[in-house]
Scaffold this motif. Structure first.
Motif, PDB file in Angstrom:
ATOM      1  N   PHE A 165      -1.412  -2.843  -2.637  1.00 19.43           N
ATOM      2  CA  PHE A 165      -0.863  -1.950  -3.669  1.00 19.43           C
ATOM      3  C   PHE A 165      -1.962  -1.129  -4.328  1.00 19.43           C
ATOM      4  O   PHE A 165      -1.833   0.085  -4.501  1.00 19.43           O
ATOM      5  CB  PHE A 165      -0.119  -2.767  -4.727  1.00 19.43           C
ATOM      6  CG  PHE A 165       0.372  -1.929  -5.877  1.00 19.43           C
ATOM      7  CD1 PHE A 165       1.540  -1.187  -5.762  1.00 19.43           C
ATOM      8  CD2 PHE A 165      -0.342  -1.873  -7.063  1.00 19.43           C
ATOM      9  CE1 PHE A 165       1.981  -0.403  -6.819  1.00 19.43           C
ATOM     10  CE2 PHE A 165       0.090  -1.093  -8.122  1.00 19.43           C
ATOM     11  CZ  PHE A 165       1.263  -0.353  -7.996  1.00 19.43           C
ATOM     12  N   LEU A 166      -3.050  -1.789  -4.704  1.00 21.04           N
ATOM     13  CA  LEU A 166      -4.127  -1.086  -5.401  1.00 21.04           C
ATOM     14  C   LEU A 166      -4.853  -0.108  -4.481  1.00 21.04           C
ATOM     15  O   LEU A 166      -5.380   0.909  -4.930  1.00 21.04           O
ATOM     16  CB  LEU A 166      -5.102  -2.090  -5.993  1.00 21.04           C
ATOM     17  CG  LEU A 166      -4.516  -2.911  -7.143  1.00 21.04           C
ATOM     18  CD1 LEU A 166      -5.468  -4.026  -7.545  1.00 21.04           C
ATOM     19  CD2 LEU A 166      -4.208  -2.036  -8.341  1.00 21.04           C
ATOM     20  N   THR A 167      -4.873  -0.409  -3.173  1.00 17.02           N
ATOM     21  CA  THR A 167      -5.437   0.536  -2.220  1.00 17.02           C
ATOM     22  C   THR A 167      -4.641   1.837  -2.245  1.00 17.02           C
ATOM     23  O   THR A 167      -5.208   2.931  -2.315  1.00 17.02           O
ATOM     24  CB  THR A 167      -5.422  -0.048  -0.797  1.00 17.02           C
ATOM     25  OG1 THR A 167      -6.240  -1.205  -0.760  1.00 17.02           O
ATOM     26  CG2 THR A 167      -5.942   0.969   0.218  1.00 17.02           C
ATOM     27  N   GLY A 168      -3.325   1.722  -2.177  1.00 17.99           N
ATOM     28  CA  GLY A 168      -2.498   2.921  -2.196  1.00 17.99           C
ATOM     29  C   GLY A 168      -2.522   3.627  -3.531  1.00 17.99           C
ATOM     30  O   GLY A 168      -2.534   4.864  -3.591  1.00 17.99           O
ATOM     31  N   PHE A 169      -2.559   2.876  -4.625  1.00 20.06           N
ATOM     32  CA  PHE A 169      -2.474   3.468  -5.958  1.00 20.06           C
ATOM     33  C   PHE A 169      -3.778   4.140  -6.369  1.00 20.06           C
ATOM     34  O   PHE A 169      -3.792   5.268  -6.872  1.00 20.06           O
ATOM     35  CB  PHE A 169      -2.114   2.379  -6.971  1.00 20.06           C
ATOM     36  CG  PHE A 169      -1.979   2.870  -8.390  1.00 20.06           C
ATOM     37  CD1 PHE A 169      -1.182   3.969  -8.691  1.00 20.06           C
ATOM     38  CD2 PHE A 169      -2.653   2.243  -9.419  1.00 20.06           C
ATOM     39  CE1 PHE A 169      -1.060   4.429  -9.998  1.00 20.06           C
ATOM     40  CE2 PHE A 169      -2.534   2.686 -10.722  1.00 20.06           C
ATOM     41  CZ  PHE A 169      -1.740   3.786 -11.012  1.00 20.06           C
ATOM     42  N   ALA A 186      -2.675 -12.313  -2.542  1.00 15.19           N
ATOM     43  CA  ALA A 186      -3.851 -11.441  -2.609  1.00 15.19           C
ATOM     44  C   ALA A 186      -3.682 -10.205  -1.736  1.00 15.19           C
ATOM     45  O   ALA A 186      -4.047  -9.092  -2.137  1.00 15.19           O
ATOM     46  CB  ALA A 186      -5.098 -12.221  -2.191  1.00 15.19           C
ATOM     47  N   GLY A 187      -3.119 -10.377  -0.547  1.00 15.96           N
ATOM     48  CA  GLY A 187      -2.922  -9.235   0.344  1.00 15.96           C
ATOM     49  C   GLY A 187      -1.984  -8.203  -0.241  1.00 15.96           C
ATOM     50  O   GLY A 187      -2.197  -6.993  -0.100  1.00 15.96           O
ATOM     51  N   SER A 190      -1.870   3.452   3.835  1.00 17.16           N
ATOM     52  CA  SER A 190      -1.850   4.384   2.706  1.00 17.16           C
ATOM     53  C   SER A 190      -1.756   5.835   3.175  1.00 17.16           C
ATOM     54  O   SER A 190      -1.075   6.654   2.555  1.00 17.16           O
ATOM     55  CB  SER A 190      -3.111   4.195   1.853  1.00 17.16           C
ATOM     56  OG  SER A 190      -3.145   2.902   1.295  1.00 17.16           O
ATOM     57  N   MET A 191      -2.430   6.161   4.267  1.00 14.51           N
ATOM     58  CA  MET A 191      -2.338   7.517   4.798  1.00 14.51           C
ATOM     59  C   MET A 191      -0.937   7.802   5.321  1.00 14.51           C
ATOM     60  O   MET A 191      -0.424   8.916   5.184  1.00 14.51           O
ATOM     61  CB  MET A 191      -3.362   7.713   5.912  1.00 14.51           C
ATOM     62  CG  MET A 191      -4.790   7.826   5.420  1.00 14.51           C
ATOM     63  SD  MET A 191      -5.009   9.105   4.152  1.00 14.51           S
ATOM     64  CE  MET A 191      -4.472  10.542   5.055  1.00 14.51           C
ATOM     65  N   ALA A 244       0.843  -1.198   0.000  1.00 20.59           N
ATOM     66  CA  ALA A 244       0.000   0.000   0.000  1.00 20.59           C
ATOM     67  C   ALA A 244       0.881   1.253   0.000  1.00 20.59           C
ATOM     68  O   ALA A 244       0.568   2.251  -0.664  1.00 20.59           O
ATOM     69  CB  ALA A 244      -0.924  -0.002   1.220  1.00 20.59           C
ATOM     70  N   TRP A 245       1.968   1.196   0.722  1.00 19.18           N
ATOM     71  CA  TRP A 245       2.922   2.313   0.748  1.00 19.18           C
ATOM     72  C   TRP A 245       3.490   2.546  -0.654  1.00 19.18           C
ATOM     73  O   TRP A 245       3.559   3.683  -1.134  1.00 19.18           O
ATOM     74  CB  TRP A 245       4.035   1.995   1.735  1.00 19.18           C
ATOM     75  CG  TRP A 245       4.928   3.144   2.059  1.00 19.18           C
ATOM     76  CD1 TRP A 245       5.914   3.683   1.297  1.00 19.18           C
ATOM     77  CD2 TRP A 245       4.904   3.930   3.260  1.00 19.18           C
ATOM     78  NE1 TRP A 245       6.528   4.730   1.923  1.00 19.18           N
ATOM     79  CE2 TRP A 245       5.921   4.906   3.136  1.00 19.18           C
ATOM     80  CE3 TRP A 245       4.150   3.889   4.432  1.00 19.18           C
ATOM     81  CZ2 TRP A 245       6.192   5.835   4.151  1.00 19.18           C
ATOM     82  CZ3 TRP A 245       4.422   4.808   5.427  1.00 19.18           C
ATOM     83  CH2 TRP A 245       5.409   5.766   5.282  1.00 19.18           C
TER      84      TRP A 245
END
Length: 292
Positions: free
Chosen positions: A182-186, A176-177, A225-226, A84-85
């Protein structure tokens, strides 16, 4: 007037997350861009904040129930932290049309996958239930010889498949995690529209359990992500505040709706939502770059 509109949109997003365990970011990003006039990068950041708050509230609302698989959820969440980072860093370097077109393509792909796999998963579950019932009714227990010469060998034979099953489960969580994180952050979507299908199709959870567990994963991914965006935050709290506050109330109402729907109905509703949003964002993005 902007605050009232943000609250109304927040109610819709909250209901979706509370009912389906995800999809709120899929709605929040287009709402912030097309209804509230934010650019894609600001909207993805705001969406992460909103989804994180709603998801945390959803987890708290489900603490007394048994609809959260804590081991799977924590595993997904921890694995997704570094990816996510990385996705958040890439988000700052990609043009807005690319972000929105990627968003649209992904939602449509997941919707198709859920519709295709949904029916077969239900048939497999029904078959497994029948087989289990038959085994319970008519199967004879295997002879047990405690301390006998064959005990060690039998245990080893049984342990090997169990170890392979555990290894497969861990591998699925890692793969999957990482993708979801990654897609959460992107894309700033929280990842629930990916987590729920992953939990049902890869991890074998029922739809109600996948929804509850998804909210736990979304909370992890939103915090990560934040953290990656610290120092580059551009948040309009006049929009995010009422949006998130009303969305939390919507999420609590969504939980009541989810408790009264079957897993198959929830699966179809989730897939239908993704199709509608993916088509809308895709068409709007292509129009903006002059394709139409």
């Amino acid at each position: 007037m902007t605050g009232v509109l943000a609250g109304a949109l927040g109610l819709v997003v909250g209901l979706v997350i509370g009912t389906l365990g995800g999809g709120g970011g899929v709605l929040a990003v287009p709402a912030l861009v097309y209804a509230l006039g934010q650019d894609a990068r600001t909207a993805t950041t705001g969406s992460i904040v909103i989804v994180g708050i709603i998801s945390a509230a959803g987890v708290l609302a489900r603490l007394r129930g048994r609809t959260i698989d804590w081991r799977t959820g924590v595993g997904f969440g921890i694995v997704g932290v570094p990816t996510a980072w990385a996705g958040s860093l890439l988000n700052r370097a990609v043009p807005q049309p690319v972000l929105l077109l990627s968003f649209a393509a992904l939602t449509l792909a997941i919707a198709v996958l859920m519709l295709v796999k949904g029916g077969s998963s239900g048939q497999q579950a029904d078959g497994a239930a029948v087989a289990e019932t038959g085994a319970a009714a008519g199967a004879e227990p295997a002879p047990r010889t405690p301390g006998g010469p064959g005990t060690v060998g039998a245990t080893a034979v049984l342990a090997a498949p169990a170890r392979r099953s555990v290894a497969r489960r861990i591998g699925r969580i890692l793969a999957a995690g990482s993708v979801v994180g990654f897609l959460t952050g992107f894309l700033g979507v929280g990842g629930g529209f990916l987590v729920v299908p992953a939990l049902t199709m890869l991890m074998g959870l029922s739809m109600p359990a996948a929804i509850g567990t998804s909210l736990l994963v979304l909370t992890f991914n939103s915090i990560s992500s934040m953290g990656a965006r610290i120092g580059h935050l551009d948040l309009d709290w006049a929009v995010i505040g009422p949006f998130a506050a009303v969305a939390v109330l919507g999420a609590l109402g969504g939980k009541l709706v989810a408790d009264r729907m079957s897993g198959a109905a929830l699966n179809k509703a989730f897939a239908g939502l993704l199709v509608l949003v993916g088509l809308f964002v895709g068409v709007q993005s292509l129009v903006s770059v002059g394709v139409f």
